[in-house]
Motif scaffolding. Structure first.
Motif, PDB file in Angstrom:
ATOM      1  N   GLY A 179       0.802  -1.224   0.000  1.00  0.00           N
ATOM      2  CA  GLY A 179       0.000   0.000   0.000  1.00  0.00           C
ATOM      3  C   GLY A 179       0.831   1.268   0.000  1.00  0.00           C
ATOM      4  O   GLY A 179       0.507   2.238  -0.690  1.00  0.00           O
ATOM      5  N   MET A 180       1.897   1.260   0.757  1.00  0.00           N
ATOM      6  CA  MET A 180       2.752   2.447   0.787  1.00  0.00           C
ATOM      7  C   MET A 180       3.421   2.673  -0.570  1.00  0.00           C
ATOM      8  O   MET A 180       3.493   3.804  -1.050  1.00  0.00           O
ATOM      9  N   VAL A 181       3.885   1.597  -1.202  1.00  0.00           N
ATOM     10  CA  VAL A 181       4.484   1.744  -2.532  1.00  0.00           C
ATOM     11  C   VAL A 181       3.423   2.210  -3.528  1.00  0.00           C
ATOM     12  O   VAL A 181       3.686   3.075  -4.364  1.00  0.00           O
ATOM     13  N   ALA A 182       2.214   1.668  -3.421  1.00  0.00           N
ATOM     14  CA  ALA A 182       1.130   2.094  -4.317  1.00  0.00           C
ATOM     15  C   ALA A 182       0.824   3.582  -4.154  1.00  0.00           C
ATOM     16  O   ALA A 182       0.429   4.240  -5.118  1.00  0.00           O
ATOM     17  N   SER A 183       1.023   4.106  -2.962  1.00  0.00           N
ATOM     18  CA  SER A 183       0.756   5.536  -2.745  1.00  0.00           C
ATOM     19  C   SER A 183       1.817   6.416  -3.398  1.00  0.00           C
ATOM     20  O   SER A 183       1.597   7.615  -3.566  1.00  0.00           O
ATOM     21  N   LEU A 184       2.940   5.815  -3.791  1.00  0.00           N
ATOM     22  CA  LEU A 184       4.061   6.585  -4.325  1.00  0.00           C
ATOM     23  C   LEU A 184       4.202   6.511  -5.841  1.00  0.00           C
ATOM     24  O   LEU A 184       5.040   7.191  -6.418  1.00  0.00           O
ATOM     25  N   GLY A 198      -8.706   5.326  -3.843  1.00  0.00           N
ATOM     26  CA  GLY A 198      -7.687   6.106  -4.539  1.00  0.00           C
ATOM     27  C   GLY A 198      -6.308   5.477  -4.522  1.00  0.00           C
ATOM     28  O   GLY A 198      -5.419   5.942  -5.225  1.00  0.00           O
ATOM     29  N   VAL A 199      -6.105   4.440  -3.695  1.00  0.00           N
ATOM     30  CA  VAL A 199      -4.803   3.776  -3.608  1.00  0.00           C
ATOM     31  C   VAL A 199      -5.022   2.271  -3.769  1.00  0.00           C
ATOM     32  O   VAL A 199      -4.947   1.508  -2.817  1.00  0.00           O
ATOM     33  N   PRO A 200      -5.330   1.831  -5.001  1.00  0.00           N
ATOM     34  CA  PRO A 200      -5.613   0.409  -5.202  1.00  0.00           C
ATOM     35  C   PRO A 200      -4.363  -0.452  -5.151  1.00  0.00           C
ATOM     36  O   PRO A 200      -3.286  -0.036  -5.584  1.00  0.00           O
ATOM     37  N   VAL A 201      -4.538  -1.640  -4.618  1.00  0.00           N
ATOM     38  CA  VAL A 201      -3.517  -2.681  -4.664  1.00  0.00           C
ATOM     39  C   VAL A 201      -4.250  -3.968  -5.048  1.00  0.00           C
ATOM     40  O   VAL A 201      -5.170  -4.390  -4.348  1.00  0.00           O
TER      41      VAL A 201
END
Length: 163
Positions: free
Chosen positions: A70-75, A106-109
């Protein structure tokens, strides 16, 4: 190229399955340990530079609290596939599954099954295959091989139980 990252080297026994299927399909990949909690700066750099480095999809495996996908997806705007890992510090894997599944709007994984790195590799290849005909053809052959294996299992099973 596909990026494969994991929160700890102890996750490698699971994440190796993604690397193996990508190699089988002829898809280039990179693999690294990137911890959301212990190396947050490295994680931010990895996510922010992934597209410029030529990555098309990121597969991120993590156990326990499993914040890495999730954190990587936010970036990044690249597709991220999360692999929940049943690790030594997890609650039978459920904490990892739920951490990756329950992403905010807004932050799909995309999330595969617990320890499902092989499927993550296949999904990553399928995403890349939407714009790579040669890879799409290799994936089609892979699917045909799966069908043939099941057909063979069916014949063996029927033969074993015929009266």
């Amino acid at each position: 190229m596909i990026g494969i990252i994991m929160g700890s080297s102890s996750d490698l026994k699971v994440m190796q399955e993604a690397a193996d299927i990508l190699a089988e399909l002829g898809v280039p990949y990179e693999i690294d340990v990137v911890s959301a909690h212990r190396t947050p700066e490295k994680m931010v750099e990895y996510g922010k530079t992934a597209r410029q480095r030529g990555l098309k999809v990121i597969i991120a495996g993590a156990g326990g609290a499993a914040h890495l996908p999730g954190m990587v997806a936010s970036l990044t705007t690249l597709p991220v596939i999360g692999v929940p890992v049943k690790s030594s510090n997890s609650i039978d894997g459920w904490d990892s599954v739920l951490s990756i599944l329950q992403m905010p709007s807004g932050v799909p994984v995309a999330t595969v099954a617990l320890n499902g790195a092989r499927n993550a590799g296949i999904l990553a290849a399928q995403i890349v295959g939407t714009s790579d005909e040669a890879l799409a053809d290799r994936l089609q052959q892979y699917k045909e091989n799966l069908k043939e294996k099941v057909d063979e299992m069916s014949k063996e099973t029927k033969k074993r139980y015929e009266k």
